[in-house]
Structures are given as C-alpha cells and as structure tokens.
Scaffold this motif. Sequence first.
Motif, short mmCIF file in Angstrom:
data_model
loop_
_atom_site.label_atom_id
_atom_site.label_comp_id
_atom_site.label_asym_id
_atom_site.label_seq_id
_atom_site.Cartn_x
_atom_site.Cartn_y
_atom_site.Cartn_z
N TRP A 68 8.54 14.69 2.14
CA TRP A 68 8.61 13.82 0.83
C TRP A 68 8.71 12.32 0.87
N ILE A 73 6.72 11.88 -4.85
CA ILE A 73 7.38 12.77 -5.54
C ILE A 73 7.04 12.67 -6.96
N GLU A 75 6.70 13.02 -10.89
CA GLU A 75 7.93 12.60 -12.10
C GLU A 75 8.84 13.60 -12.58
N GLU A 77 11.56 16.21 -13.98
CA GLU A 77 12.79 16.37 -13.44
C GLU A 77 13.25 17.82 -12.86
N LYS A 80 12.07 17.34 -9.13
CA LYS A 80 13.05 16.32 -8.50
C LYS A 80 14.46 17.32 -8.12
N TRP A 81 14.72 18.46 -9.33
CA TRP A 81 16.05 19.05 -9.05
C TRP A 81 15.65 20.15 -7.93
N LYS A 84 15.93 18.61 -4.40
CA LYS A 84 17.37 18.65 -3.92
C LYS A 84 17.89 20.10 -3.60
#
Length: 108
Positions: A68, A73, A75, A77, A80-81, A84
């Motif tokens: 990454w 990455i 955009e 959400e 991104k979640w 993680k």
Amino acid sequence: MGHDIAGYNQAGEEIAYLRFGMSNGHAAIVYSVLDADEFNGGVSGTGNSSSFSMQQMEKALNEYQSFWKSNKIPESEFVKWEIKQIQDFLSICMSAAEKEGNVRVSFS
C-alpha cells in the motif's frame, strides 16, 4: 461464496477473522502475502489451514504495508476500512505467534 480467513491461538480459540466476497481482490493479496496461494480456491478458500511462525506473520504484515505504500490507496472509505482490518488481522496473528510459537490460519 466467499473467503473466510481466521486465525486461531494454540487453545483453538478464534483470535482474528476476515471475510471477503468471492470477487474481492483483497483476498488474493492476503493469500499472496502469507505465501498461501495454494489455499485460494478462487471463489473461496480450500477449507484447509496452516501454521505460521511469528517471522512469517511479520513478513506478511511488512509486505502488505509495503504494497500500500507503493500503490495509491483508493479514496473509498470501505476500502480504507478493509485495509485496516487486514493489517489488524495480520498484527493480531503475529502477536499470537510471538507469544505461542505459531498461529494457525484457516482458509474456507
């Protein structure tokens, strides 16, 4: 159909879990960083499991983070979640392997 990837401690307790839809490309990345492509059945895992050492999990986490760093990455959400969640999964499994010698990961 989908990919369910779970980490288990020595007592057989589930300590980490990932779920991907059958066409989610992030599942392939997880298989790849774990050097576990043989457990990728395409639309789901093969139903098998393998033990991983702390060093193997650390290598997987480092490779995932490097992936990454060298790729943009998205955009979204959700993405991104999900990134993680994968990092958390690898970190939890690495910590368990460090404490117990190894961690078992199942791919179904």
